[in-house]
Design a protein around this motif. Structure first.
Motif, PDB file in Angstrom:
ATOM      1  N   LEU A 228       0.838  -1.205   0.000  1.00 23.93           N
ATOM      2  CA  LEU A 228       0.000   0.000   0.000  1.00 23.93           C
ATOM      3  C   LEU A 228       0.873   1.255   0.000  1.00 23.93           C
ATOM      4  O   LEU A 228       0.581   2.219  -0.736  1.00 23.93           O
ATOM      5  N   LEU A 229       1.947   1.240   0.792  1.00 26.86           N
ATOM      6  CA  LEU A 229       2.855   2.382   0.811  1.00 26.86           C
ATOM      7  C   LEU A 229       3.520   2.580  -0.551  1.00 26.86           C
ATOM      8  O   LEU A 229       3.678   3.713  -1.016  1.00 26.86           O
ATOM      9  N   LEU A 230       3.894   1.477  -1.191  1.00 32.20           N
ATOM     10  CA  LEU A 230       4.493   1.579  -2.518  1.00 32.20           C
ATOM     11  C   LEU A 230       3.513   2.188  -3.516  1.00 32.20           C
ATOM     12  O   LEU A 230       3.894   2.998  -4.368  1.00 32.20           O
ATOM     13  N   ALA A 231       2.243   1.789  -3.395  1.00 26.84           N
ATOM     14  CA  ALA A 231       1.223   2.352  -4.279  1.00 26.84           C
ATOM     15  C   ALA A 231       1.050   3.846  -4.019  1.00 26.84           C
ATOM     16  O   ALA A 231       0.902   4.638  -4.963  1.00 26.84           O
ATOM     17  N   LEU A 232       1.089   4.247  -2.747  1.00 26.49           N
ATOM     18  CA  LEU A 232       0.958   5.666  -2.412  1.00 26.49           C
ATOM     19  C   LEU A 232       2.143   6.472  -2.929  1.00 26.49           C
ATOM     20  O   LEU A 232       1.980   7.582  -3.452  1.00 26.49           O
ATOM     21  N   ILE A 233       3.348   5.924  -2.784  1.00 27.83           N
ATOM     22  CA  ILE A 233       4.540   6.615  -3.273  1.00 27.83           C
ATOM     23  C   ILE A 233       4.505   6.709  -4.795  1.00 27.83           C
ATOM     24  O   ILE A 233       4.870   7.736  -5.385  1.00 27.83           O
ATOM     25  N   ALA A 234       4.044   5.641  -5.452  1.00 31.42           N
ATOM     26  CA  ALA A 234       3.906   5.679  -6.910  1.00 31.42           C
ATOM     27  C   ALA A 234       2.894   6.743  -7.326  1.00 31.42           C
ATOM     28  O   ALA A 234       3.101   7.474  -8.305  1.00 31.42           O
ATOM     29  N   GLY A 235       1.809   6.849  -6.567  1.00 32.81           N
ATOM     30  CA  GLY A 235       0.822   7.891  -6.841  1.00 32.81           C
ATOM     31  C   GLY A 235       1.408   9.282  -6.643  1.00 32.81           C
ATOM     32  O   GLY A 235       1.092  10.212  -7.399  1.00 32.81           O
ATOM     33  N   LEU A 236       2.279   9.421  -5.630  1.00 37.68           N
ATOM     34  CA  LEU A 236       2.948  10.699  -5.406  1.00 37.68           C
ATOM     35  C   LEU A 236       3.840  11.055  -6.590  1.00 37.68           C
ATOM     36  O   LEU A 236       3.870  12.213  -7.043  1.00 37.68           O
TER      37      LEU A 236
END
Length: 212
Positions: free
Chosen positions: A152-160
């Motif tokens: 989930l954190l990786l997805a959030l960072i990718a979204g950033l």
């Protein structure tokens, strides 16, 4: 898992992937592209980056076992690698290296696939980011993130990263040269401390293994 561990993981991922630092590189790679073409490149690069980092989050530890590399050794090696990245950031060498990689790719007629190389690999999902993901996924203490939360954190960072790419031109103008330099050095200082902690954890783990 406590809030400190979560914030530390987020800071590690943000610093190693460095979305803000990618702004000038992204702009230099897409100088003559339309806004829609830039968005397509940004989306594709972000998806590829997430896929690579998710793979290493899921299978990175098993890959190390298959290669017969101990986790303490990888922690120490990863910490040294992250320390070098931090050194480059503080002394303004990382941006120069990224710019050189970008210009080299353009001269080799790889513009049509720049979302994969050099944007996703090695600028976003580079050795530092991959190292950080494996180390975060391999934690076995009570403060470990857990694979679902890490993904989930990786997805959030990718979204950033995607949001930063979409706002690249405006963000670059807002920060200016001084703002980019200050932010890069601040992130580099934070990453230096995290890198040293990775090495300390690796050495401590080696001591525990030798004592058994």
């Amino acid at each position: 898992m406590d809030a400190h561990t979560l914030l530390s993981a987020i800071a590690t991922l943000v610093v190693t992937i460095d979305p803000i630092g990618l702004v000038p590189v992204f702009l230099s790679l897409t100088p003559n592209m339309s806004a829609s073409d830039r968005r397509r490149v940004a989306v594709r690069a972000t998806l590829i980056t997430f896929g690579i980092l998710a793979f290493f989050a899921i299978a990175g530890h098993r890959l190390l076992e298959w290669l017969q590399i101990g986790l303490p050794a990888f922690r120490i090696a990863g910490g040294l690698l992250l320390f070098w990245i931090a050194f480059e950031m503080i002394f303004e060498r990382r941006t120069e290296r990224k710019q050189h990689t970008a210009s080299e790719a353009v001269t080799k007629d790889q513009i049509h696939d720049l979302a994969t190389f050099p944007l996703a690999i090695p600028l976003m999902a580079g050795p530092g980011a991959i190292t950080a993901v494996i180390l975060l996924a391999a934690r076995e203490d009570r403060a470990a993130l857990g694979l679902p939360l890490l993904l989930l954190l990786l997805a959030l960072i990718a979204g950033l990263c995607l949001a930063v790419f979409f706002a690249a031109e405006r963000l670059s103008r807002f920060l200016g040269t001084t703002g980019n330099l200050v932010l890069t050095r601040l992130l580099g200082l934070i990453l230096t401390a995290m890198a040293v902690q990775f090495v300390i954890d690796g050495v401590s783990a080696l001591d525990l293994i030798h004592q058994r």
